[in-house]
Scaffold this motif. Structure first.
Motif, mmCIF file in Angstrom:
data_model
loop_
_atom_site.group_PDB
_atom_site.id
_atom_site.type_symbol
_atom_site.label_atom_id
_atom_site.label_comp_id
_atom_site.label_asym_id
_atom_site.label_seq_id
_atom_site.Cartn_x
_atom_site.Cartn_y
_atom_site.Cartn_z
ATOM 1 N N GLY A 232 0.802 -1.215 0.000
ATOM 2 C CA GLY A 232 0.000 0.000 0.000
ATOM 3 C C GLY A 232 0.836 1.266 0.000
ATOM 4 N N ARG A 233 0.154 2.385 -0.054
ATOM 5 C CA ARG A 233 0.809 3.688 -0.193
ATOM 6 C C ARG A 233 1.763 3.970 0.963
ATOM 7 N NH1 ARG A 233 -2.446 9.380 -1.015
ATOM 8 N NH2 ARG A 233 -3.047 8.414 -2.986
ATOM 9 N N LEU A 234 1.347 3.704 2.185
ATOM 10 C CA LEU A 234 2.161 4.054 3.350
ATOM 11 C C LEU A 234 3.263 3.036 3.602
ATOM 12 C CD1 LEU A 234 -0.687 5.210 5.771
ATOM 13 C CD2 LEU A 234 0.663 6.584 4.180
ATOM 14 N N ALA A 235 2.955 1.762 3.426
ATOM 15 C CA ALA A 235 3.958 0.723 3.668
ATOM 16 C C ALA A 235 4.986 0.666 2.545
ATOM 17 C CB ALA A 235 3.272 -0.631 3.820
ATOM 18 N N SER A 236 4.566 1.031 1.325
ATOM 19 C CA SER A 236 5.485 1.035 0.179
ATOM 20 C C SER A 236 6.127 2.398 -0.024
ATOM 21 C CB SER A 236 4.733 0.651 -1.101
ATOM 22 O OG SER A 236 4.108 -0.598 -0.969
ATOM 23 N N TYR A 237 5.670 3.387 0.718
ATOM 24 C CA TYR A 237 6.116 4.781 0.586
ATOM 25 C C TYR A 237 6.104 5.194 -0.890
ATOM 26 C CZ TYR A 237 8.079 9.065 2.439
ATOM 27 O OH TYR A 237 8.247 10.369 2.829
ATOM 28 N N LYS A 238 4.915 5.060 -1.462
ATOM 29 C CA LYS A 238 4.751 5.350 -2.880
ATOM 30 C C LYS A 238 3.372 5.960 -3.092
ATOM 31 C CE LYS A 238 5.191 3.169 -7.414
ATOM 32 N NZ LYS A 238 5.467 1.905 -8.144
ATOM 33 N N TYR A 239 3.294 6.887 -4.027
ATOM 34 C CA TYR A 239 2.019 7.557 -4.298
ATOM 35 C C TYR A 239 1.193 6.686 -5.243
ATOM 36 C CZ TYR A 239 -1.192 11.456 -4.954
ATOM 37 O OH TYR A 239 -2.294 12.254 -4.964
ATOM 38 N N PHE A 240 0.119 6.072 -4.721
ATOM 39 C CA PHE A 240 -0.803 5.281 -5.524
ATOM 40 C C PHE A 240 -2.120 6.023 -5.678
ATOM 41 C CE2 PHE A 240 1.575 1.530 -3.738
ATOM 42 C CZ PHE A 240 2.051 1.048 -4.952
ATOM 43 N N ASN A 241 -2.650 6.073 -6.883
ATOM 44 C CA ASN A 241 -4.057 6.426 -7.048
ATOM 45 C C ASN A 241 -4.888 5.203 -6.683
ATOM 46 O OD1 ASN A 241 -3.637 9.101 -8.027
ATOM 47 N ND2 ASN A 241 -3.061 8.242 -10.014
ATOM 48 N N MET A 242 -6.207 5.381 -6.568
ATOM 49 C CA MET A 242 -7.044 4.287 -6.073
ATOM 50 C C MET A 242 -6.997 3.074 -6.997
ATOM 51 S SD MET A 242 -8.688 3.717 -3.365
ATOM 52 C CE MET A 242 -9.719 2.445 -2.695
ATOM 53 N N ASP A 243 -7.057 3.307 -8.309
ATOM 54 C CA ASP A 243 -7.018 2.168 -9.232
ATOM 55 C C ASP A 243 -5.667 1.465 -9.158
ATOM 56 O OD1 ASP A 243 -5.872 4.491 -10.350
ATOM 57 O OD2 ASP A 243 -6.065 3.704 -12.377
ATOM 58 N N GLN A 244 -4.589 2.247 -8.964
ATOM 59 C CA GLN A 244 -3.259 1.658 -8.841
ATOM 60 C C GLN A 244 -3.122 0.870 -7.541
ATOM 61 O OE1 GLN A 244 -1.208 5.403 -9.146
ATOM 62 N NE2 GLN A 244 -0.596 5.043 -11.276
ATOM 63 N N ALA A 245 -3.742 1.367 -6.478
ATOM 64 C CA ALA A 245 -3.689 0.667 -5.190
ATOM 65 C C ALA A 245 -4.370 -0.693 -5.283
ATOM 66 C CB ALA A 245 -4.340 1.521 -4.105
ATOM 67 N N ILE A 246 -5.523 -0.735 -5.949
ATOM 68 C CA ILE A 246 -6.242 -1.996 -6.115
ATOM 69 C C ILE A 246 -5.436 -2.947 -7.001
ATOM 70 C CG2 ILE A 246 -8.326 -3.061 -7.073
ATOM 71 C CD1 ILE A 246 -9.828 -0.487 -6.249
ATOM 72 N N GLU A 247 -4.915 -2.414 -8.106
ATOM 73 C CA GLU A 247 -4.119 -3.246 -9.017
ATOM 74 C C GLU A 247 -2.876 -3.782 -8.319
ATOM 75 O OE1 GLU A 247 -2.433 -2.963 -13.579
ATOM 76 O OE2 GLU A 247 -2.235 -1.201 -12.291
ATOM 77 N N ASN A 248 -2.232 -2.936 -7.515
ATOM 78 C CA ASN A 248 -1.037 -3.355 -6.797
ATOM 79 C C ASN A 248 -1.333 -4.495 -5.836
ATOM 80 O OD1 ASN A 248 1.780 -2.911 -5.704
ATOM 81 N ND2 ASN A 248 0.602 -2.436 -3.878
ATOM 82 N N SER A 249 -2.453 -4.410 -5.118
ATOM 83 C CA SER A 249 -2.787 -5.462 -4.158
ATOM 84 C C SER A 249 -3.131 -6.772 -4.863
ATOM 85 C CB SER A 249 -3.946 -5.016 -3.263
ATOM 86 O OG SER A 249 -5.108 -4.791 -4.027
ATOM 87 N N LEU A 250 -3.840 -6.687 -5.987
ATOM 88 C CA LEU A 250 -4.183 -7.899 -6.729
ATOM 89 C C LEU A 250 -2.933 -8.565 -7.311
ATOM 90 C CD1 LEU A 250 -7.401 -6.699 -8.595
ATOM 91 C CD2 LEU A 250 -7.277 -8.282 -6.663
ATOM 92 N N ASN A 251 -2.032 -7.742 -7.857
ATOM 93 C CA ASN A 251 -0.792 -8.291 -8.421
ATOM 94 C C ASN A 251 0.088 -8.883 -7.325
ATOM 95 O OD1 ASN A 251 -1.444 -7.623 -11.052
ATOM 96 N ND2 ASN A 251 -0.376 -5.655 -10.999
ATOM 97 N N TYR A 252 0.116 -8.218 -6.168
ATOM 98 C CA TYR A 252 0.920 -8.737 -5.063
ATOM 99 C C TYR A 252 0.392 -10.092 -4.620
ATOM 100 C CZ TYR A 252 3.918 -8.644 -0.943
ATOM 101 O OH TYR A 252 4.887 -8.946 -0.018
ATOM 102 N N PHE A 253 -0.918 -10.192 -4.523
ATOM 103 C CA PHE A 253 -1.529 -11.476 -4.125
ATOM 104 C C PHE A 253 -1.177 -12.559 -5.131
ATOM 105 C CE2 PHE A 253 -4.891 -14.625 -4.254
ATOM 106 C CZ PHE A 253 -5.004 -14.981 -2.921
#
Length: 283
Positions: A232-253
């Motif tokens: 996520g944005r805080l744990a990865s220290y990266k600026y995610f938009n909402m769609d990017q945050a969802i995509e990032n979590s799905l890809n991580y899984f």
């Protein structure tokens, strides 16, 4: 028109051999005049730093167009969850409520040692908070103060859902009138003025060389946490938009929790029926 705008940009864009900060990134895209009118003071209000003190990508993410397309993104499909994000998350929680316990107003670090060490933990909080006992400095984040205002017997307060205020004389960065988003009908309206601050709940990582270098030290510490995943944005220290945050979590899984499930036999008792799956040879 678009051709004239393109010519104007070409004539005003500043050329740099190598772009090293946000100011140079902005000037290379829009030139000195627009930089001064739109980017310089707005950036300071948002980050408490001028563009010259931020990494180039902070300013690069803002779209520049020579057309009258006033959308922030150019994606073909741009939507919100049909019933809003509250219902979106309620559906996620309710879909598997037997396996999800919700604890509000709870400090994770106070219950961390009570969690079975064999459990997989997904941590989405600030990474420096998790490792606060390691003696490293804190990372910088920006928060927001939301000033909620209401006007009775007013159709709309402003012409669009979001109006930004780049001038330094106005303290807030933008005003959001939610009624616009879903074309809601009401005789009254609610709008929110946003002012960023260093205090409060962290929302935005402050991307500059100092913080990125410090984050990499925190990132090294995660390698010793075998059952904890930082997402996520805080744990990865990266600026995610909402769609990017969802995509990032799905890809991580997909990349880290590919269960390779094999469907087994179906069992049942008087209360429920269920199917047993195998994962890596284990039930």
């Amino acid at each position: 028109n678009e051709e004239e705008m393109w010519i104007w940009l070409k004539e005003n864009q500043v050329k740099f051999e190598k772009i090293i900060n946000g100011e140079e990134m902005a000037k290379s895209r829009v030139g000195e005049e627009i930089y001064e009118k739109i980017f310089k003071h707005y950036t300071y209000k948002q980050w408490n730093k001028y563009p010259e003190d931020l990494l180039p990508e902070t300013l690069a993410r803002i779209p520049i167009r020579k057309s009258f397309d006033n959308r922030y993104f150019t994606d073909k499909y741009q939507v919100l969850p049909k019933n809003g994000y509250t219902k979106f998350f309620e559906s996620i929680l309710n879909n598997n409520k037997n396996n999800i316990d919700i604890k509000l107003n709870t400090d994770f670090l106070q219950i961390k040692d009570l969690i079975d060490s064999s459990k997989i933990i997904i941590y989405t909080g600030p990474i420096d908070t998790y490792f606060q006992n390691k003696g490293l400095p804190k990372l910088e984040y920006r928060s927001i103060n939301f000033q909620i205002e209401r006007k009775m017997n007013t159709n709309y307060y402003q012409p669009n859902s979001v109006v930004n205020y780049p001038e330094k004389e106005i303290p807030y960065t933008r005003c959001v009138e939610y009624k616009h988003f879903l074309n809601q009908k009401s005789n009254h309206t609610v709008y929110v003025k946003e002012t960023t601050t260093d205090k409060g709940e962290p929302y935005y990582p402050v991307l500059n060389e100092k913080n990125i270098t410090l984050y990499k030290k925190y990132q090294e510490l995660t390698k010793d946490e075998s059952n904890i995943h930082f997402i996520g944005r805080l744990a990865s220290y990266k600026y995610f938009n909402m769609d990017q945050a969802i995509e990032n979590s799905l890809n991580y899984f997909k990349n880290h929790f590919n269960l390779n499930l094999i469907k087994g036999e179906k069992y049942s008792d008087k209360n429920e029926s269920f199917i047993v799956y195998k994962r890596n040879g284990l039930l």
